[in-house]
Enzyme design. Structure first.
Site, PDB file in Angstrom:
ATOM      1  N   ASP A  59      51.675 -19.766 -18.890  1.00  0.00           N
ATOM      2  CA  ASP A  59      51.834 -20.546 -20.162  1.00  0.00           C
ATOM      3  C   ASP A  59      53.193 -21.166 -20.251  1.00  0.00           C
ATOM      4  OD1 ASP A  59      52.275 -21.506 -22.598  1.00  0.00           O
ATOM      5  OD2 ASP A  59      51.113 -19.957 -23.518  1.00  0.00           O
ATOM      6  N   THR A  92      53.008 -28.223 -23.303  1.00  0.00           N
ATOM      7  CA  THR A  92      54.554 -28.079 -22.683  1.00  0.00           C
ATOM      8  C   THR A  92      54.807 -28.303 -21.319  1.00  0.00           C
ATOM      9  OG1 THR A  92      54.391 -26.002 -24.283  1.00  0.00           O
ATOM     10  CG2 THR A  92      56.058 -26.115 -22.884  1.00  0.00           C
ATOM     11  N   THR A  93      53.801 -27.600 -20.441  1.00  0.00           N
ATOM     12  CA  THR A  93      54.052 -28.046 -19.079  1.00  0.00           C
ATOM     13  C   THR A  93      54.012 -29.624 -18.658  1.00  0.00           C
ATOM     14  OG1 THR A  93      53.040 -25.901 -18.644  1.00  0.00           O
ATOM     15  CG2 THR A  93      53.279 -27.436 -16.692  1.00  0.00           C
ATOM     16  N   ASP A 394      46.815 -20.493 -28.931  1.00  0.00           N
ATOM     17  CA  ASP A 394      46.924 -21.856 -28.167  1.00  0.00           C
ATOM     18  C   ASP A 394      45.480 -22.538 -28.306  1.00  0.00           C
ATOM     19  OD1 ASP A 394      49.231 -21.686 -27.612  1.00  0.00           O
ATOM     20  OD2 ASP A 394      48.999 -21.529 -25.452  1.00  0.00           O
TER      21      ASP A 394
END
Length: 533
Positions: A59, A92-93, A394
Site C-alpha cells: 500500500d 497514492t502510488t 480502501d
C-alpha cells in the site's frame, strides 16, 4: 555569489539547472521505490522499525507514512500523494509515478533549452484535456448497480491483497456500504465498524448485519443467548458511590452502621429496580428477552439483581458503539429512565456471547432495519489482520466513491492509453511551443500501463504496441496481466473510480508545475546562524 549568501554566508544555494535536477532526481528516486508496488501483480515492501518490528505491505499510502523521507522535495511529493489517499482512499502510488514521469519527460525538453514556464503552460492545457477525456470515458450513472460495485471493490482490493482473498472481501465491502447507505443522505463509513478476531483464516472474514461488541456480560448467571430481545441503550451509573470525602458519619452500634451503608446503597439499588420494573412492564408475560447496554459501570450487586431477573447487561460500552447500537437496533440512548417508554427501546432478533480464549465478544444480529453493520476480520496472525484492515478501508472508500460519483471508468491502463491518443491529437491544435508540454504530458500518462506490464513480468514495449494498435482501431482496451493481450476492462470487471483519476491528474500536474518553476533552492534558515553550525 548568490544574493542570499551576502546576507547569510553559511546559506546553501542551488540555482537554475542544478535546482531543477535536484527536484527531478528526488521525484524519480521516490518513483523508483514505489513503482514495483503498482497493480495486482506488484511486489511487497518490508518495513523494519527501529525496535525490530516488521510490516509487509504494498500500500503506497502506508509506505509513504511509515518511511522516514529526509529529502525536502521527496517529502513534498509524499505529503501530496498521501493527501490523495485521505481525499479519495486510493491512487497514492499512481500519483507518485505520474509526478516523477511528468518531471522526467519535461527534463527532455528543458535540457534542449525550452523554458520551464512554457512546459507548465502545456501541462495545464493537457490537464484540462485529460479531464475531458475522463468525463467521456465514464460509465453512465444508470449502470452503477451492485455487480458493478463488487467489481470496483475487487479491483481496489486486488492491488493490496492476493486474488482469492480480495474476491471474498469484495462482496462483504459492497454489502457493508449498501447497508449503511440512506437515500438523500451522505454515506457515513464510520457506521461500518471493523472488528478483528485472531481466529481461523482470512477467508473466514464475515459481514455481520448488526453490532459486534468486544466485551461480554460480567455475571456468570446472565443468559449467554437471548432471542427476540428488547435492547435498552443507556448512560446511567449503576455503581455504588460513596458519600463525599469531606463528610463524616458517627455511629455507636452495628445496626446504625448497616443503616448508613443501606442509605448509601439505596440510591443505586433504586435505579436498578427502576430498570427491572421497566423490563417487566414492557415484556409482561411474553418470552421476549431484555438486554441492557450501558456506557457507564455496573457494580457486582447491581449485576446480581439484573441476572436474577434474566436481564443480559453489558457495561462500559464505547461511545461509538452506543451511537451505532441506536442506529442498528432502533430506539434512543437514554440518560434517565424517569420518562422512558417502549418506543425508546430497540429490538434484536438474536443476541449471543462468543468466547475466544480470554476474550469475549457479544453479537447483536437479526435486526429489522440496520443502519450500521460490522465487518469481522478473522486471521491467523496479527500481521494478516493489519493488512486486511488497511485494504478494507480502501475498498469501502472505493465503493462509496462510485456511489457518490454515479460513474466509474475502465481500469487496466485503458484510460491512460486513451488519454495519450487524445492528447497527441490535441497537440496539433495547440499553437506555439506549449504543444511540447502537451506532448510531454501525453508521454507521461503511459507510465501507468508500462509499469503494470513490467510488474506482471511482461515485455512493456510489446504490450504498449498492441494496446496502441487496439486504440487506433477504436477499441478502448486495457492489459490482461495474465497473458499480456489487450482486453475490454469493463467486460472483465476491472474498474476504477472516476474521482481518483481526476484527483490524480489534478494533483500530479499541480505538484509537477510547482517543482518545474523552482529556480533556486535555499537552505538559509535561522538554525544556520547559530554558533557551531
Amino acid at each position: 555569489m548568490s544574493a542570499i549568501q551576502s546576507l547569510n554566508p553559511k546559506a546553501e544555494v542551488a540555482k537554475a539547472q542544478q535546482a531543477l535536477q535536484i527536484n527531478i532526481q528526488a521525484a524519480l528516486g521516490l518513483q523508483e521505490v514505489l513503482k514495483t508496488n503498482l497493480g495486482p501483480r506488484g511486489t511487497l515492501k518490508m518495513l523494519v522499525s527501529g525496535s525490530g518490528g516488521i510490516k509487509l505491505t504494498k500500500d503506497g499510502n502506508i509506505l509513504l507514512h511509515e518511511m522516514q523521507i529526509q529529502h525536502p522535495t521527496a517529502s513534498l511529493i509524499a505529503r501530496a500523494s498521501t493527501a490523495q489517499d485521505d481525499e479519495t482512499g486510493d491512487g497514492t502510488t499512481s500519483t507518485v509515478l505520474l509526478i516523477g514521469e511528468l518531471l522526467k519527460q519535461a527534463s527532455r525538453f528543458i535540457s534542449d533549452g525550452l523554458h520551464p514556464r512554457v512546459v507548465t503552460e502545456g501541462f495545464d492545457l493537457a490537464r484540462d484535456k485529460a479531464l475531458e477525456v475522463l468525463e467521456s470515458m465514464a460509465l453512465p450513472q444508470a449502470q452503477v448497480d451492485r455487480a458493478l460495485l463488487v467489481n470496483i471493490a475487487r479491483t481496489s482490493l486486488r492491488t493490496k491483497l492476493h486474488g482469492a482473498l480480495a474476491d471474498s472481501l469484495a462482496e462483504i465491502v459492497t454489502d457493508a456500504v449498501l447497508c449503511v447507505r440512506r437515500e438523500g443522505q451522505p454515506i457515513d463509513l464510520h457506521m461500518v465498524e471493523i472488528m478483528a478476531m485472531l481466529h481461523r483464516t482470512e477467508t473466514d472474514t464475515q459481514l455481520v448485519r448488526g453490532i459486534v461488541l468486544d466485551h461480554g456480560a460480567r455475571h456468570p448467571d446472565m443468559p449467554k443467548l437471548v432471542r427476540d430481545a428488547y435492547v435498552l441503550t443507556c448512560n446511567i451509573s449503576l455503581e455504588y458511590e460513596k458519600s463525599e470525602v469531606n463528610s463524616g458519619f458517627f455511629y455507636s452500634t452495628a445496626e446504625e452502621r448497616e443503616k448508613m451503608v443501606e442509605a448509601e446503597r439505596k440510591f443505586t439499588d433504586d435505579r436498578v429496580r427502576q430498570i427491572i420494573e421497566f423490563k417487566r412492564s414492557v415484556v409482561g408475560d411474553s418470552n421476549k428477552g431484555f438486554v441492557v447496554v450501558n456506557m457507564k459501570g455496573i457494580d457486582p450487586l447491581s449485576l446480581d439483581m439484573l441476572a436474577k431477573d434474566g436481564i443480559l447487561a453489558l457495561r462500559r460500552a464505547k461511545r461509538r458503539n452506543m451511537e451505532r447500537m441506536a442506529l442498528a437496533c432502533g430506539g434512543n440512548s437514554l440518560n434517565s429512565l424517569d420518562n422512558a417508554t417502549k418506543e425508546d427501546l430497540g429490538h434484536a432478533g438474536l443476541v449471543y456471547e462468543h468466547v475466544l480464549g480470554e476474550d469475549k465478544f457479544t453479537f447483536v444480529e437479526e435486526l429489522d432495519r440496520p443502519e450500521s453493520c460490522t465487518i469481522l476480520i478473522r486471521g491467523p496472525s496479527q500481521h494478516s489482520i493489519v493488512q486486511i484492515k488497511a485494504a478494507l478501508r480502501d475498498g469501502l472508500r472505493a465503493v462509496k466513491n462510485a456511489l457518490d460519483d454515479g460513474a466509474v471508468v475502465g481500469g487496466a491502463g485503458s484510460f491512460e492509453v486513451a488519454c495519450y491518443h487524445a492528447l497527441m491529437k490535441y497537440k496539433d491544435t495547440v499553437k506555439g511551443r506549449a504543444k511540447l508540454g502537451v506532448e510531454a504530458f501525453a508521454d507521461a500518462m503511459l507510465v501507468i500501463p508500462k509499469v503494470l506490464a513490467q510488474n506482471a513480468g511482461l515485455d512493456a514495449q510489446d504490450v504498449m504496441v498492441s494496446l496502441q494498435e487496439e486504440h487506433l482501431a477504436g477499441h478502448r482496451s486495457g492489459i490482461d496481466l495474465a497473458t499480456g493481450e489487450p482486453l475490454n476492462p469493463v467486460d472483465a470487471g476491472i474498474l476504477d473510480n472516476k474521482n481518483v483519476k481526476r484527483q490524480m491528474i489534478t494533483s500530479a500536474t499541480q505538484i509537477a508545475n510547482n517543482l518545474l518553476l523552482v529556480d533556486e533552492l535555499l537552505r538559509a534558515g535561522m538554525s544556520s546562524l547559530k554558533p557551531g553550525n
